[in-house]
Scaffold this active site. Structure first.
Site, PDB file in Angstrom:
ATOM      1  N   ASN A  77       0.983  -1.187   0.288  1.00  0.00           N
ATOM      2  CA  ASN A  77       0.461   0.126   0.151  1.00  0.00           C
ATOM      3  C   ASN A  77       0.733   1.206  -0.093  1.00  0.00           C
ATOM      4  O   ASN A  77       0.357   2.434   0.547  1.00  0.00           O
ATOM      5  CB  ASN A  77      -0.992  -0.103   1.027  1.00  0.00           C
ATOM      6  CG  ASN A  77      -1.786  -1.352   1.373  1.00  0.00           C
ATOM      7  OD1 ASN A  77      -1.312  -1.574   2.083  1.00  0.00           O
ATOM      8  ND2 ASN A  77      -2.122  -1.005   0.278  1.00  0.00           N
ATOM      9  N   ILE A  84       0.547   7.026  -0.116  1.00  0.00           N
ATOM     10  CA  ILE A  84       0.001   5.726   0.230  1.00  0.00           C
ATOM     11  C   ILE A  84      -1.214   5.301   0.664  1.00  0.00           C
ATOM     12  O   ILE A  84      -2.131   6.140   0.106  1.00  0.00           O
ATOM     13  CB  ILE A  84       0.217   6.181   2.254  1.00  0.00           C
ATOM     14  CG1 ILE A  84       1.418   6.639   2.295  1.00  0.00           C
ATOM     15  CG2 ILE A  84      -0.150   5.263   3.392  1.00  0.00           C
ATOM     16  CD1 ILE A  84       1.634   7.366   3.880  1.00  0.00           C
ATOM     17  N   CYS A  85      -1.757   4.311   0.198  1.00  0.00           N
ATOM     18  CA  CYS A  85      -2.820   3.722  -0.225  1.00  0.00           C
ATOM     19  C   CYS A  85      -3.763   3.838   0.774  1.00  0.00           C
ATOM     20  O   CYS A  85      -3.584   2.341   1.904  1.00  0.00           O
ATOM     21  CB  CYS A  85      -2.540   2.668  -1.169  1.00  0.00           C
ATOM     22  SG  CYS A  85      -4.586   2.259  -1.183  1.00  0.00           S
ATOM     23  N   LEU A  86      -4.276   4.764   1.862  1.00  0.00           N
ATOM     24  CA  LEU A  86      -5.332   4.777   3.205  1.00  0.00           C
ATOM     25  C   LEU A  86      -6.048   5.437   2.363  1.00  0.00           C
ATOM     26  O   LEU A  86      -5.876   6.385   2.409  1.00  0.00           O
ATOM     27  CB  LEU A  86      -3.858   5.192   3.949  1.00  0.00           C
ATOM     28  CG  LEU A  86      -4.971   5.142   5.538  1.00  0.00           C
ATOM     29  CD1 LEU A  86      -5.213   3.247   5.748  1.00  0.00           C
ATOM     30  CD2 LEU A  86      -3.682   5.260   6.433  1.00  0.00           C
ATOM     31  N   LYS A  90      -7.940   9.710   1.558  1.00  0.00           N
ATOM     32  CA  LYS A  90      -8.928   9.982   0.110  1.00  0.00           C
ATOM     33  C   LYS A  90     -10.434  10.201   0.915  1.00  0.00           C
ATOM     34  O   LYS A  90     -10.455  10.338   1.609  1.00  0.00           O
ATOM     35  CB  LYS A  90      -8.139   8.762  -0.383  1.00  0.00           C
ATOM     36  CG  LYS A  90      -7.045   8.597  -0.447  1.00  0.00           C
ATOM     37  CD  LYS A  90      -7.255   7.715  -1.822  1.00  0.00           C
ATOM     38  CE  LYS A  90      -7.256   6.208  -1.371  1.00  0.00           C
ATOM     39  NZ  LYS A  90      -6.506   4.924  -2.709  1.00  0.00           N
TER      40      LYS A  90
END
EC number: 2.3.2.23
Length: 148
Positions: A77, A84-86, A90
């Site tokens: 992630n 950062i994919c969180l 988002k």
């Protein structure tokens, strides 16, 4: 509005810092912070010290901060640019969230990656098919890039 809120969060962080995290302004600009996250003990990132940049938008807290890893990390992630994919950074952002909660969520992501919403599909595939290899790679990167 944003400056007042950021100052309030800074005071709270100094008074009651989250476990294994610290954060604060990099200089005079209250909209640019640096954070330090200690790799969680129960993860392959244990012993690592990860530097993170935080940039607050002018309309904070109505828009999420931009949080980017400066330290390289092997994680499904977190990509090579440190993005950062969180979800809370988002579409799940809420003005009720704080930097303290964001840092704790990042620590949690280090302990429990989300391979079903990866930013790096190759690492997610390794995580899902060969967790031992994933943990060895994550430990190796931690020793190479995150030890001070």
């Amino acid at each position: 509005m944003a400056t007042r809120r950021i100052l309030k969060e800074l005071k709270e962080l100094q008074r009651d810092p989250p476990v294994s995290c610290s954060a604060g302004p990099t200089g005079e600009d209250m909209f640019h912070w640096q954070a330090t996250i200690m790799g969680p003990n129960e993860s392959p990132y244990s012993g690592g010290v990860f530097l993170v940049n935080i940039h607050f938008p002018p309309d904070y807290p109505f828009k999420p901060p931009k949080v980017v890893f400066r330290t390289k990390v092997f994680h499904p992630n977190i990509n090579s640019n440190g993005n950062i994919c969180l979800d809370i950074l988002k579409d799940q952002w809420s003005p009720a969230l704080t930097i303290s909660k964001v840092l704790l969520s990042i620590c949690s992501l280090l302990t429990d990656p989300n391979p079903d919403d990866p930013l790096v599909p190759e690492i997610a595939h390794i995580y899902k098919t060969d967790k031992t290899k994933y943990e060895a790679m994550a430990r190796s990167w931690t020793q190479k890039y995150a030890l001070f």
